[in-house]
Design an enzyme around this catalytic site. Structure first.
Site, PDB file in Angstrom:
ATOM      1  N   ASP A  68       0.878  -1.174   0.000  1.00 63.18           N
ATOM      2  CA  ASP A  68       0.000   0.000   0.000  1.00 63.18           C
ATOM      3  C   ASP A  68       0.914   1.221   0.000  1.00 63.18           C
ATOM      4  O   ASP A  68       1.480   1.577   1.036  1.00 63.18           O
ATOM      5  CB  ASP A  68      -0.898  -0.034   1.246  1.00 63.18           C
ATOM      6  CG  ASP A  68      -1.845   1.157   1.291  1.00 63.18           C
ATOM      7  OD1 ASP A  68      -1.638   2.130   0.539  1.00 63.18           O
ATOM      8  OD2 ASP A  68      -2.795   1.106   2.088  1.00 63.18           O
ATOM      9  N   ASN A  96       3.230   3.642 -10.824  1.00 57.10           N
ATOM     10  CA  ASN A  96       1.965   3.751 -11.552  1.00 57.10           C
ATOM     11  C   ASN A  96       0.757   3.892 -10.629  1.00 57.10           C
ATOM     12  O   ASN A  96      -0.242   4.487 -11.016  1.00 57.10           O
ATOM     13  CB  ASN A  96       1.833   2.510 -12.453  1.00 57.10           C
ATOM     14  CG  ASN A  96       0.415   2.282 -12.901  1.00 57.10           C
ATOM     15  OD1 ASN A  96      -0.100   2.984 -13.767  1.00 57.10           O
ATOM     16  ND2 ASN A  96      -0.257   1.311 -12.281  1.00 57.10           N
ATOM     17  N   TYR A 162      -6.702  16.172  -7.308  1.00 56.11           N
ATOM     18  CA  TYR A 162      -6.069  15.214  -8.235  1.00 56.11           C
ATOM     19  C   TYR A 162      -5.077  15.926  -9.166  1.00 56.11           C
ATOM     20  O   TYR A 162      -3.942  15.483  -9.339  1.00 56.11           O
ATOM     21  CB  TYR A 162      -7.137  14.483  -9.047  1.00 56.11           C
ATOM     22  CG  TYR A 162      -6.546  13.494 -10.038  1.00 56.11           C
ATOM     23  CD1 TYR A 162      -5.888  12.359  -9.578  1.00 56.11           C
ATOM     24  CD2 TYR A 162      -6.629  13.701 -11.416  1.00 56.11           C
ATOM     25  CE1 TYR A 162      -5.326  11.449 -10.471  1.00 56.11           C
ATOM     26  CE2 TYR A 162      -6.080  12.800 -12.316  1.00 56.11           C
ATOM     27  CZ  TYR A 162      -5.429  11.674 -11.830  1.00 56.11           C
ATOM     28  OH  TYR A 162      -4.866  10.782 -12.729  1.00 56.11           O
ATOM     29  N   LYS A 166      -0.895  15.469  -9.578  1.00 59.36           N
ATOM     30  CA  LYS A 166      -0.191  15.085 -10.807  1.00 59.36           C
ATOM     31  C   LYS A 166       0.786  16.176 -11.260  1.00 59.36           C
ATOM     32  O   LYS A 166       1.813  15.883 -11.876  1.00 59.36           O
ATOM     33  CB  LYS A 166      -1.199  14.732 -11.909  1.00 59.36           C
ATOM     34  CG  LYS A 166      -1.969  13.441 -11.609  1.00 59.36           C
ATOM     35  CD  LYS A 166      -1.040  12.234 -11.509  1.00 59.36           C
ATOM     36  CE  LYS A 166      -1.759  10.915 -11.323  1.00 59.36           C
ATOM     37  NZ  LYS A 166      -0.876   9.754 -11.282  1.00 59.36           N
TER      38      LYS A 166
END
Ligand code: NDP
Length: 253
Positions: A68, A96, A162, A166
């Site tokens: 995790d 990923n 989010y 990124k």
């Protein structure tokens, strides 16, 4: 390429689904004697992937490990428990694992959603990279490939958390690449556009109707499309760094 990747040891996070799973299979197809460390939280699914690889390419060694990435203690445990013949031979890390939870606007975002996106997409990726780069520095060789997103370049309403995770992946990758200039350690970010995976299902908290609607009337990328890019980046000559790649389906721009 098969020769360049021959016997390489490759660690993939989030290998139980989507892009990560496809990447494991694409490495297998490209160099059918690689060594894959397949990690995620769902070990039962990883065991199925291992069986599939064993059937298709018996020379590929697969180590399945529960990991995790959002839990720093679990990341530490993972590296401590990873057998030395895998850990010390690590050649390629594919960061990923990642997710988006919710599309709420600022002020309405649940604290736990902020936590899970940052701890998975950012801190988890950083913790994995730190451990790998120590190994790579000891041997002056290695490749880190981070899966970012178009969201990190073009933020959208409802994506403040989010998209910013990124963007952090991009900045982190680029800083690290500059730190590692003149070494044999390569660093790259691959930014996908819309890819049809379990990603949307997670974003809409399991609501399949909403998840499917995202791809209605368009032809999204598949995990395989991104996997091919990741393996291409990994398979170049050691002094060739494809630092930054953006992959769109043709309808997206
Ligand atoms: P999926 O939901 O299909 O796969 C996500 C993978 O991440 C799963 O294997 C999941 O495994 C793993 N994962 C999630 N949380 C954790 C965690 N805490 N620790 C370890 N593994 C975890 O989505 P994709 O394949 O689409 O996503 C892969 C990457 O691609 C992500 O970083 C995503 O942000 C990025 N991306 C995706 C796009 C898309 O449109 N699909 C577009 C742009 C970028 P498990 O649940 O077993 O732990």
């Amino acid at each position: 390429v098969a020769q360049r990747l021959s016997r390489k040891t490759i660690l993939i996070t989030g290998a139980s689904s989507g892009i990560g799973r496809a990447t494991a299979l694409e490495f297998m197809r490209t160099a059918p004697d690689v060594r894959i460390i397949a990690t995620a939280r769902r070990v039962d699914v990883l065991e199925m992937l291992k069986a599939e690889i064993r059937e298709a390419a018996p020379m590929v060694e697969v180590l399945v490990a529960r990991l995790d990435v959002s839990d720093a203690a679990d990341v530490k445990r993972f590296w401590e428990e990873l057998p030395a013949e895998w850990r010390d031979q690590l050649d390629i890390l594919v960061n990923n694992a990642g997710l988006v939870k919710g599309l709420e606007h600022v002020g309405d975002i649940a604290e736990e959603d902020v936590d899970i996106m940052y701890s998975t997409n950012v801190t988890g990726l950083i913790n994995m990279t730190q451990a790998a780069v120590k190994i790579f520095k000891a041997r002056n060789t290695g490749t880190v490939i981070n899966v970012g997103s178009i969201a990190g370049r073009e933020p959208y309403p409802g994506g403040s958390i989010y998209c910013s995770t990124k963007a952090a992946v991009r900045a982190f990758t680029e800083s690290m690449r500059k730190e590692l200039i003149n070494t044999r350690i390569r660093v790259a970010v691959v930014d996908p556009g819309q890819v049809e995976t379990e990603f949307s299902l997670v974003r809409f908290r399991g609501d399949k109707e909403k998840a499917d609607a995202v791809y209605a009337g368009v032809e999204p990328l598949t995990g395989q499309d991104i996997a091919e890019v990741v393996v291409f980046v990994a398979g170049r000559r050691e002094n060739v760094v494809i630092a930054d790649t953006l992959v769109f389906p043709s309808h997206q721009g």
